[in-house]
Design an enzyme around this catalytic site. Structure first.
Site, PDB file in Angstrom:
ATOM      1  N   GLU A  18      28.382 -37.476   6.645  1.00 32.84           N
ATOM      2  CA  GLU A  18      27.071 -36.941   7.018  1.00 32.84           C
ATOM      3  C   GLU A  18      26.528 -37.608   8.275  1.00 32.84           C
ATOM      4  OE1 GLU A  18      24.394 -36.935   3.677  1.00 32.84           O
ATOM      5  OE2 GLU A  18      25.663 -35.577   2.537  1.00 32.84           O
ATOM      6  N   GLU A  60      18.454 -42.122  -6.478  1.00 31.27           N
ATOM      7  CA  GLU A  60      18.993 -40.854  -6.972  1.00 31.27           C
ATOM      8  C   GLU A  60      20.223 -41.119  -7.838  1.00 31.27           C
ATOM      9  OE1 GLU A  60      19.313 -38.048  -3.756  1.00 31.27           O
ATOM     10  OE2 GLU A  60      21.075 -37.096  -4.645  1.00 31.27           O
ATOM     11  N   ASP A  64      20.111 -35.553  -9.383  1.00 28.72           N
ATOM     12  CA  ASP A  64      20.880 -34.604  -8.553  1.00 28.72           C
ATOM     13  C   ASP A  64      21.985 -34.016  -9.431  1.00 28.72           C
ATOM     14  OD1 ASP A  64      22.482 -33.295  -6.714  1.00 28.72           O
ATOM     15  OD2 ASP A  64      23.127 -35.081  -5.658  1.00 28.72           O
ATOM     16  N   LYS A  96      19.043 -28.258  -4.514  1.00 29.43           N
ATOM     17  CA  LYS A  96      20.113 -27.778  -3.640  1.00 29.43           C
ATOM     18  C   LYS A  96      20.373 -26.332  -4.036  1.00 29.43           C
ATOM     19  CE  LYS A  96      22.774 -32.119  -3.245  1.00 29.43           C
ATOM     20  NZ  LYS A  96      23.785 -32.943  -3.950  1.00 29.43           N
TER      21      LYS A  96
HETATM   22  P1  PGA Z   1      27.357 -33.688  -1.803  1.00 30.61           P
HETATM   23  O1  PGA Z   1      26.438 -34.982  -1.836  1.00 30.61           O
HETATM   24  O2  PGA Z   1      26.732 -32.663  -0.971  1.00 30.61           O
HETATM   25  O3  PGA Z   1      28.671 -34.194  -1.300  1.00 30.61           O
HETATM   26  O4  PGA Z   1      27.492 -33.253  -3.249  1.00 30.61           O
HETATM   27  C1  PGA Z   1      25.077 -34.972  -1.560  1.00 30.61           C
HETATM   28  C2  PGA Z   1      24.306 -35.731  -2.620  1.00 30.61           C
HETATM   29  O5  PGA Z   1      24.894 -36.284  -3.566  1.00 30.61           O
HETATM   30  O6  PGA Z   1      23.083 -35.758  -2.573  1.00 30.61           O
HETATM   31 ZN    ZN Z   2      23.150 -37.025  -4.752  1.00 33.13          ZN
END
Ligand code: PGA
Ligand code: ZN
Length: 436
Positions: free
Chosen positions: A206, A286, A313, A338
């Site tokens: 990222e 988190e 999450d 998400k």
């Molecule tokens: P991921 O991680 O998009 O690889 O699942 C992001 C997160 O855990 O917040």
């Molecule tokens: Zn996460």
């Protein structure tokens, strides 16, 4: 009524060079719009799955099956529907694939379709997406306070350290612009410190610095030093947020810290995190324990939930039923939203509303595999959820989202910046006046 005229899928590529699904919609009034599905690497087992071809080609990651499903099932189901009725569109997508994780039609196909309809309808009404979302769901638009990654770890950095995201938040900033400026200073200060120790080794998935550390604590220490080097006093304007992503290194109540070559049970992991909360200015954690560790999440929230934001999450996978169960359990006090974990906009908003109804915090989030799609900057603003997690402070798939927030703030004004309010429930929120 603005009817959907055509739905067209195409294969595009994400920030990791993997194929992903884009959907372009056109409406009877001539408007066109589109959206792209992102992709996670540290995925919850209960989240909507990406339909991928498997086999040898493109390391099994191609999406030709998902694109066929769009042409054969999604397009005929959506054509003719009223694009302004997002709920009906999403219900139609659910009817095509009632499986809990959307494995038949693919969460990558449904999320691209659902978001594309949202985007296109906003364009048809000639309003920015954030305003359309705010009006649709009756929310007060708010420019979010970001969580920004400085070091990437876990599944995003070859498991170089156990913890996945070492992030900063700048609740003491008075505007989104100021958050960007301060973050830039901290990010490069961290890079300079690593370079001076001969430990600069590129960036993780990222865009955060690749974590060449010999312990998780060294990462935390370095982050504090970077904040200081940037001219800030840790815990005043700038604070720390962690995504432990514990499902990546633990299950059945056992956690393996590879970096230190030791195994902890759930209670020991919670104790360890408690020592970090005492030693560092952390406001948010988190997934402190794994997605299957209900007792651990309840215990962690009971011990620390009045000091820090406890975000679910993988534990909640943007699912309203799981949020409601966690509210009953007093596990977590905030939800990560998400859209591709749920698979549709409506389901994501339901999870958000369930959290808000319980007085929880909410953070709209990107995935580690991202694209130029900036819908989440608008979603976070439009829902007025107050926080946004996008990854680091480099790489255009991340910066595009931050830059979009700058444009939105220009339109909404600095008063609309969530800032400190987003962390009112934490120790920082309670002490913020003292820190001025
Ligand atoms: P991921 O991680 O998009 O690889 O699942 C992001 C997160 O855990 O917040
Ligand atoms: Zn996460």
């Amino acid at each position: 009524m603005t009817a959907i005229k055509s739905v067209r899928g195409r294969r595009v590529w994400d920030s990791r060079g993997n194929p992903t699904v884009e959907i372009e919609i056109s409406l009877e009034d001539g408007t066109r719009g589109r959206a792209i599905a992102p992709a996670g690497a540290s995925r919850g087992t209960r989240e909507a799955v990406d339909l991928r071809d498997g086999g040898m080609r493109l390391r099994g990651r191609d999406v030709t099956g998902a694109l066929e499903g769009i042409a054969e099932h999604i397009a005929p189901a959506l054509i003719g529907l009223d694009a302004e009725n997002q709920k009906a569109v999403d219900e139609r997508l659910l009817m095509l694939d009632p499986s809990p994780t959307k494995e038949t039609i693919g969460g990558n196909a449904t999320v691209a379709a659902s978001l594309a309809v949202l985007n296109t309808t906003a364009a048809s009404q000639r309003v920015p997406l954030w305003r359309y979302v705010a009006d649709l769901y009756g929310c007060v638009p708010t420019v979010p306070l970001p969580e920004i990654q400085i070091f990437g770890g876990g599944a995003h950095a070859g498991r170089r350290v156990d913890i996945q995201d070492f992030m900063i938040m700048v609740p003491g900033a008075s505007s989104f612009e100021e958050v960007m400026e301060i973050t830039s200073e901290v990010y490069f200060a961290a890079g300079d410190i690593m370079a001076s120790r001969g430990k600069l080794a590129g960036v993780a998935d990222e865009g955060g610095w690749w974590p060449v550390f010999s312990s998780n604590e060294e990462a935390l220490e370095t982050l504090v030093q970077a904040i200081e080097k940037a001219g800030e006093k840790p815990g005043e304007r700038v604070v720390i947020s962690l995504d432990i992503a514990a499902s990546e290194f633990g299950s059945n109540g056992r956690y393996r810290l590879a970096l230190e070559d030791r195994e902890l049970d759930s209670g020991q992991l919670i104790d360890l995190l408690g020592t970090w909360l005492d030693a560092y200015p952390i406001v948010s954690i988190e997934d402190p324990v794994a997605e299957d560790d209900r007792d651990g999440m309840i215990a962690f929230t009971r011990r620390f939930g009045d000091r820090v934001q406890v975000i679910g999450d993988d534990y909640l996978v943007t699912n309203a039923d799981l949020v409601e169960a966690a509210v009953r359990d007093s596990a977590c006090n905030a939800v990560l939203v998400k859209v591709n974990q749920a698979g549709t906009v409506s389901e994501s908003v339901s999870a958000f509303q369930a959290a808000r109804g319980a007085g929880w915090g909410a953070i709209v989030s990107a995935r580690s595999g991202e694209t130029e799609d900036v819908s989440i900057s608008h979603l976070s603003t439009g829902l007025g959820c107050g926080q946004l997690k996008v990854g680091s402070f480099t790489r255009t798939e991340r910066m595009a989202k931050w830059n979009e927030c700058l444009r939105i703030q220009e339109e909404l004004g600095a008063d609309s910046f969530a800032g400190a309010k987003a962390l009112d429930r934490t120790w920082w929120g309670r002490n913020k006046d003292k820190s001025k």
